[in-house]
Design a protein around this motif. Sequence first.
Motif, PDB file in Angstrom:
ATOM      1  N   TYR A  17     -31.103 -33.842 -41.551  1.00  0.00           N
ATOM      2  CA  TYR A  17     -30.256 -34.836 -42.218  1.00  0.00           C
ATOM      3  C   TYR A  17     -30.856 -36.241 -42.091  1.00  0.00           C
ATOM      4  CZ  TYR A  17     -26.406 -37.571 -43.865  1.00  0.00           C
ATOM      5  OH  TYR A  17     -25.675 -38.465 -44.602  1.00  0.00           O
ATOM      6  N   THR A  20     -34.221 -36.722 -43.911  1.00  0.00           N
ATOM      7  CA  THR A  20     -34.124 -36.702 -45.374  1.00  0.00           C
ATOM      8  C   THR A  20     -33.326 -37.884 -45.912  1.00  0.00           C
ATOM      9  OG1 THR A  20     -34.190 -34.294 -45.309  1.00  0.00           O
ATOM     10  CG2 THR A  20     -33.428 -35.293 -47.355  1.00  0.00           C
ATOM     11  N   THR A  21     -32.151 -38.109 -45.358  1.00  0.00           N
ATOM     12  CA  THR A  21     -31.232 -39.085 -45.954  1.00  0.00           C
ATOM     13  C   THR A  21     -31.621 -40.519 -45.630  1.00  0.00           C
ATOM     14  OG1 THR A  21     -29.451 -37.491 -45.832  1.00  0.00           O
ATOM     15  CG2 THR A  21     -28.812 -39.770 -46.149  1.00  0.00           C
ATOM     16  N   GLN A  23     -34.464 -41.176 -43.797  1.00  0.00           N
ATOM     17  CA  GLN A  23     -35.922 -41.111 -43.669  1.00  0.00           C
ATOM     18  C   GLN A  23     -36.444 -41.792 -42.410  1.00  0.00           C
ATOM     19  OE1 GLN A  23     -37.558 -42.016 -47.555  1.00  0.00           O
ATOM     20  NE2 GLN A  23     -36.778 -40.083 -48.303  1.00  0.00           N
TER      21      GLN A  23
END
Lengths: 149, 126
Positions: A17, A20-21, A23
């Motif tokens: 999470y 990705t979100t 970074q």
Amino acid sequence: MTLETEVGVFVSGVLNYFGTTVQQAAQCGTPHLALGERPEMSDYTGVIQVSGKRTGLVAFTAPKSMLSVMLMRMQETDMSHENLCDLVGEIANTLSGNARRDFGHQFQISVPEVVSGRGGTLAYPAQGRPIVIPIEWRNYHARLIVCLQ
Amino acid sequence: MDAPLHRLLVVDDSNVIRKRIERANELPEIEFVGSARNGREALELYSLLRPTLVTMDLTMPEMDGAECVSKLVQRDPGIRILVISALADKLTAIDALEKGASGFLCKPFTDRQLNDALRKLIGAES
């Protein structure tokens, strides 16, 4: 699945999470059972009720400052209470939903509920033993609480 | 510049996610036309906005995404729907596709993954 494997599913979800979100990688500390006391809740807590083959809850709790920085990293300029509630609920939803990859289709999750303010308590299942996964991101501290029967 | 060919409706119960999808879209062929917080709102807005593309969350209050996908496809068999959900098991994705969705993107996602999925949805070259 063993308890260790189950906890690993959620640890992987947390790392994915943040990577990705926002970074920027997060680190998870050693997961531990909350024995004899309820896990401490931070400024905002997103709670997902789990039903189906497993019952219980998954909760993500984090300080306001951490959620505000996460919103900034997502190019969001509105740091209102409503958006902080929205984000903490969405994180709890995403981490729980992702767990279905390993727990299966019968791992049913609710829409998120959000609790704001420290000192609150969650309604844990009677036989459940909450597992706390400490999360560190940019010197902020959050927790994922998993309590499944 | 040519006018956008596709009209995008974003459906998600998270305001943060709705705005993020709107901001992240970088395809000139796609024009953002509106957003809805659940399936019921999406059906209401469909009549007003006539979107040709929809991004659809699944877990939402009032009317969930799976039911809304079925109803939108009944009304408009040509509509293209990208389901964007945290529900990461294969059965959920298969169920969404069987109900008429055209694609599935798992949360969390990067802006690049979103644009790639939208590009595939409209059949554009990368």
